[in-house]
Design a protein around this motif. Sequence first.
Motif, PDB file in Angstrom:
ATOM      1  N   GLN A 231      21.573 -11.518 -39.273  1.00  0.00           N
ATOM      2  CA  GLN A 231      22.155 -11.930 -37.991  1.00  0.00           C
ATOM      3  C   GLN A 231      23.640 -12.233 -38.134  1.00  0.00           C
ATOM      4  O   GLN A 231      24.455 -11.824 -37.304  1.00  0.00           O
ATOM      5  CB  GLN A 231      21.428 -13.155 -37.442  1.00  0.00           C
ATOM      6  CG  GLN A 231      20.049 -12.863 -36.926  1.00  0.00           C
ATOM      7  CD  GLN A 231      19.321 -14.125 -36.497  1.00  0.00           C
ATOM      8  OE1 GLN A 231      19.580 -15.212 -37.008  1.00  0.00           O
ATOM      9  NE2 GLN A 231      18.391 -13.982 -35.570  1.00  0.00           N
ATOM     10  N   GLU A 232      23.990 -12.963 -39.181  1.00  0.00           N
ATOM     11  CA  GLU A 232      25.399 -13.347 -39.386  1.00  0.00           C
ATOM     12  C   GLU A 232      26.267 -12.119 -39.652  1.00  0.00           C
ATOM     13  O   GLU A 232      27.362 -11.994 -39.097  1.00  0.00           O
ATOM     14  CB  GLU A 232      25.501 -14.330 -40.551  1.00  0.00           C
ATOM     15  CG  GLU A 232      24.643 -15.550 -40.352  1.00  0.00           C
ATOM     16  CD  GLU A 232      25.434 -16.821 -40.219  1.00  0.00           C
ATOM     17  OE1 GLU A 232      26.668 -16.768 -40.186  1.00  0.00           O
ATOM     18  OE2 GLU A 232      24.789 -17.869 -40.139  1.00  0.00           O
ATOM     19  N   VAL A 233      25.790 -11.219 -40.516  1.00  0.00           N
ATOM     20  CA  VAL A 233      26.556 -10.012 -40.847  1.00  0.00           C
ATOM     21  C   VAL A 233      26.670  -9.133 -39.611  1.00  0.00           C
ATOM     22  O   VAL A 233      27.758  -8.639 -39.284  1.00  0.00           O
ATOM     23  CB  VAL A 233      25.897  -9.255 -42.020  1.00  0.00           C
ATOM     24  CG1 VAL A 233      26.544  -7.890 -42.227  1.00  0.00           C
ATOM     25  CG2 VAL A 233      25.972 -10.083 -43.303  1.00  0.00           C
ATOM     26  N   ARG A 234      25.563  -8.931 -38.919  1.00  0.00           N
ATOM     27  CA  ARG A 234      25.574  -8.095 -37.719  1.00  0.00           C
ATOM     28  C   ARG A 234      26.546  -8.651 -36.675  1.00  0.00           C
ATOM     29  O   ARG A 234      27.323  -7.903 -36.074  1.00  0.00           O
ATOM     30  CB  ARG A 234      24.167  -7.993 -37.147  1.00  0.00           C
ATOM     31  CG  ARG A 234      24.055  -7.058 -35.982  1.00  0.00           C
ATOM     32  CD  ARG A 234      22.616  -6.963 -35.494  1.00  0.00           C
ATOM     33  NE  ARG A 234      22.545  -5.956 -34.468  1.00  0.00           N
ATOM     34  CZ  ARG A 234      22.420  -4.650 -34.680  1.00  0.00           C
ATOM     35  NH1 ARG A 234      22.313  -4.187 -35.914  1.00  0.00           N
ATOM     36  NH2 ARG A 234      22.391  -3.800 -33.680  1.00  0.00           N
ATOM     37  N   GLN A 235      26.527  -9.961 -36.462  1.00  0.00           N
ATOM     38  CA  GLN A 235      27.423 -10.566 -35.476  1.00  0.00           C
ATOM     39  C   GLN A 235      28.884 -10.375 -35.875  1.00  0.00           C
ATOM     40  O   GLN A 235      29.736 -10.097 -35.035  1.00  0.00           O
ATOM     41  CB  GLN A 235      27.111 -12.049 -35.290  1.00  0.00           C
ATOM     42  CG  GLN A 235      27.795 -12.650 -34.090  1.00  0.00           C
ATOM     43  CD  GLN A 235      27.378 -11.976 -32.793  1.00  0.00           C
ATOM     44  OE1 GLN A 235      26.194 -11.869 -32.491  1.00  0.00           O
ATOM     45  NE2 GLN A 235      28.344 -11.493 -32.022  1.00  0.00           N
ATOM     46  N   PHE A 236      29.188 -10.508 -37.165  1.00  0.00           N
ATOM     47  CA  PHE A 236      30.557 -10.282 -37.633  1.00  0.00           C
ATOM     48  C   PHE A 236      30.983  -8.845 -37.343  1.00  0.00           C
ATOM     49  O   PHE A 236      32.094  -8.602 -36.855  1.00  0.00           O
ATOM     50  CB  PHE A 236      30.669 -10.575 -39.140  1.00  0.00           C
ATOM     51  CG  PHE A 236      32.035 -10.298 -39.683  1.00  0.00           C
ATOM     52  CD1 PHE A 236      33.054 -11.219 -39.554  1.00  0.00           C
ATOM     53  CD2 PHE A 236      32.321  -9.089 -40.319  1.00  0.00           C
ATOM     54  CE1 PHE A 236      34.338 -10.960 -40.042  1.00  0.00           C
ATOM     55  CE2 PHE A 236      33.587  -8.819 -40.805  1.00  0.00           C
ATOM     56  CZ  PHE A 236      34.595  -9.744 -40.672  1.00  0.00           C
TER      57      PHE A 236
ATOM     58  N   ASN B 203      37.514  -6.494 -45.011  1.00  0.00           N
ATOM     59  CA  ASN B 203      37.385  -7.671 -44.138  1.00  0.00           C
ATOM     60  C   ASN B 203      35.968  -8.238 -44.215  1.00  0.00           C
ATOM     61  O   ASN B 203      35.782  -9.459 -44.233  1.00  0.00           O
ATOM     62  CB  ASN B 203      37.720  -7.317 -42.689  1.00  0.00           C
ATOM     63  CG  ASN B 203      39.178  -7.012 -42.495  1.00  0.00           C
ATOM     64  OD1 ASN B 203      40.034  -7.513 -43.200  1.00  0.00           O
ATOM     65  ND2 ASN B 203      39.464  -6.169 -41.524  1.00  0.00           N
ATOM     66  N   LEU B 204      34.992  -7.353 -44.245  1.00  0.00           N
ATOM     67  CA  LEU B 204      33.594  -7.772 -44.367  1.00  0.00           C
ATOM     68  C   LEU B 204      33.356  -8.480 -45.696  1.00  0.00           C
ATOM     69  O   LEU B 204      32.689  -9.517 -45.746  1.00  0.00           O
ATOM     70  CB  LEU B 204      32.677  -6.552 -44.227  1.00  0.00           C
ATOM     71  CG  LEU B 204      31.183  -6.785 -44.371  1.00  0.00           C
ATOM     72  CD1 LEU B 204      30.666  -7.768 -43.331  1.00  0.00           C
ATOM     73  CD2 LEU B 204      30.445  -5.443 -44.265  1.00  0.00           C
ATOM     74  N   VAL B 205      33.926  -7.953 -46.767  1.00  0.00           N
ATOM     75  CA  VAL B 205      33.802  -8.579 -48.089  1.00  0.00           C
ATOM     76  C   VAL B 205      34.355  -9.996 -48.049  1.00  0.00           C
ATOM     77  O   VAL B 205      33.724 -10.945 -48.535  1.00  0.00           O
ATOM     78  CB  VAL B 205      34.519  -7.734 -49.172  1.00  0.00           C
ATOM     79  CG1 VAL B 205      34.667  -8.494 -50.476  1.00  0.00           C
ATOM     80  CG2 VAL B 205      33.786  -6.412 -49.390  1.00  0.00           C
ATOM     81  N   GLU B 206      35.518 -10.165 -47.450  1.00  0.00           N
ATOM     82  CA  GLU B 206      36.137 -11.492 -47.370  1.00  0.00           C
ATOM     83  C   GLU B 206      35.289 -12.442 -46.528  1.00  0.00           C
ATOM     84  O   GLU B 206      35.119 -13.614 -46.881  1.00  0.00           O
ATOM     85  CB  GLU B 206      37.556 -11.393 -46.814  1.00  0.00           C
ATOM     86  CG  GLU B 206      38.346 -12.652 -46.948  1.00  0.00           C
ATOM     87  CD  GLU B 206      38.470 -13.167 -48.373  1.00  0.00           C
ATOM     88  OE1 GLU B 206      38.509 -14.413 -48.545  1.00  0.00           O
ATOM     89  OE2 GLU B 206      38.513 -12.374 -49.333  1.00  0.00           O
ATOM     90  N   PHE B 207      34.742 -11.952 -45.429  1.00  0.00           N
ATOM     91  CA  PHE B 207      33.853 -12.762 -44.603  1.00  0.00           C
ATOM     92  C   PHE B 207      32.651 -13.235 -45.420  1.00  0.00           C
ATOM     93  O   PHE B 207      32.301 -14.420 -45.397  1.00  0.00           O
ATOM     94  CB  PHE B 207      33.379 -11.951 -43.389  1.00  0.00           C
ATOM     95  CG  PHE B 207      32.182 -12.545 -42.691  1.00  0.00           C
ATOM     96  CD1 PHE B 207      32.322 -13.645 -41.864  1.00  0.00           C
ATOM     97  CD2 PHE B 207      30.919 -12.004 -42.872  1.00  0.00           C
ATOM     98  CE1 PHE B 207      31.210 -14.201 -41.223  1.00  0.00           C
ATOM     99  CE2 PHE B 207      29.804 -12.549 -42.243  1.00  0.00           C
ATOM    100  CZ  PHE B 207      29.958 -13.648 -41.419  1.00  0.00           C
ATOM    101  N   VAL B 208      32.013 -12.318 -46.126  1.00  0.00           N
ATOM    102  CA  VAL B 208      30.821 -12.655 -46.925  1.00  0.00           C
ATOM    103  C   VAL B 208      31.186 -13.664 -48.004  1.00  0.00           C
ATOM    104  O   VAL B 208      30.467 -14.641 -48.227  1.00  0.00           O
ATOM    105  CB  VAL B 208      30.196 -11.378 -47.521  1.00  0.00           C
ATOM    106  CG1 VAL B 208      29.172 -11.703 -48.592  1.00  0.00           C
ATOM    107  CG2 VAL B 208      29.567 -10.538 -46.413  1.00  0.00           C
ATOM    108  N   ARG B 209      32.301 -13.445 -48.677  1.00  0.00           N
ATOM    109  CA  ARG B 209      32.751 -14.353 -49.734  1.00  0.00           C
ATOM    110  C   ARG B 209      32.896 -15.784 -49.200  1.00  0.00           C
ATOM    111  O   ARG B 209      32.429 -16.744 -49.806  1.00  0.00           O
ATOM    112  CB  ARG B 209      34.081 -13.854 -50.295  1.00  0.00           C
ATOM    113  CG  ARG B 209      34.650 -14.667 -51.419  1.00  0.00           C
ATOM    114  CD  ARG B 209      36.040 -14.199 -51.847  1.00  0.00           C
ATOM    115  NE  ARG B 209      36.301 -12.798 -51.621  1.00  0.00           N
ATOM    116  CZ  ARG B 209      36.483 -11.886 -52.564  1.00  0.00           C
ATOM    117  NH1 ARG B 209      36.429 -12.232 -53.823  1.00  0.00           N
ATOM    118  NH2 ARG B 209      36.742 -10.635 -52.268  1.00  0.00           N
TER     119      ARG B 209
END
Length: 90
Positions: free
Chosen positions: A6-11, A44-50
């Motif tokens: 859910q969190e990844v999809r929303q990002f 950007n996704l990598v940084e969000f996950v980190r």
Amino acid sequence: MQQIEQEVRQFVVDNFVRTAGNGDFSNQDSFLETGLVDSMGIMNLVEFVREKFSIIIENEELVPENWDSVQQVAEFVRSKVGMATQREEG
């Protein structure tokens, strides 16, 4: 759907879906093949996950197998969180 997905999809929807309301992709759809996220977007996704999941991401982990779909990112995060938990318990 689980929380990480859910969190990844929303990002992804918030940052990469240009057409309002068009979050019409599956968790297994390739970001790169569908054109949903480009290589800079992956960073950007990598940084969000980190930041979101407080995990360390090694350079050798920056491969499409870990970052090319919601499902792959969620599995990667689970593996990293699991490894961190094992280290703390050991």
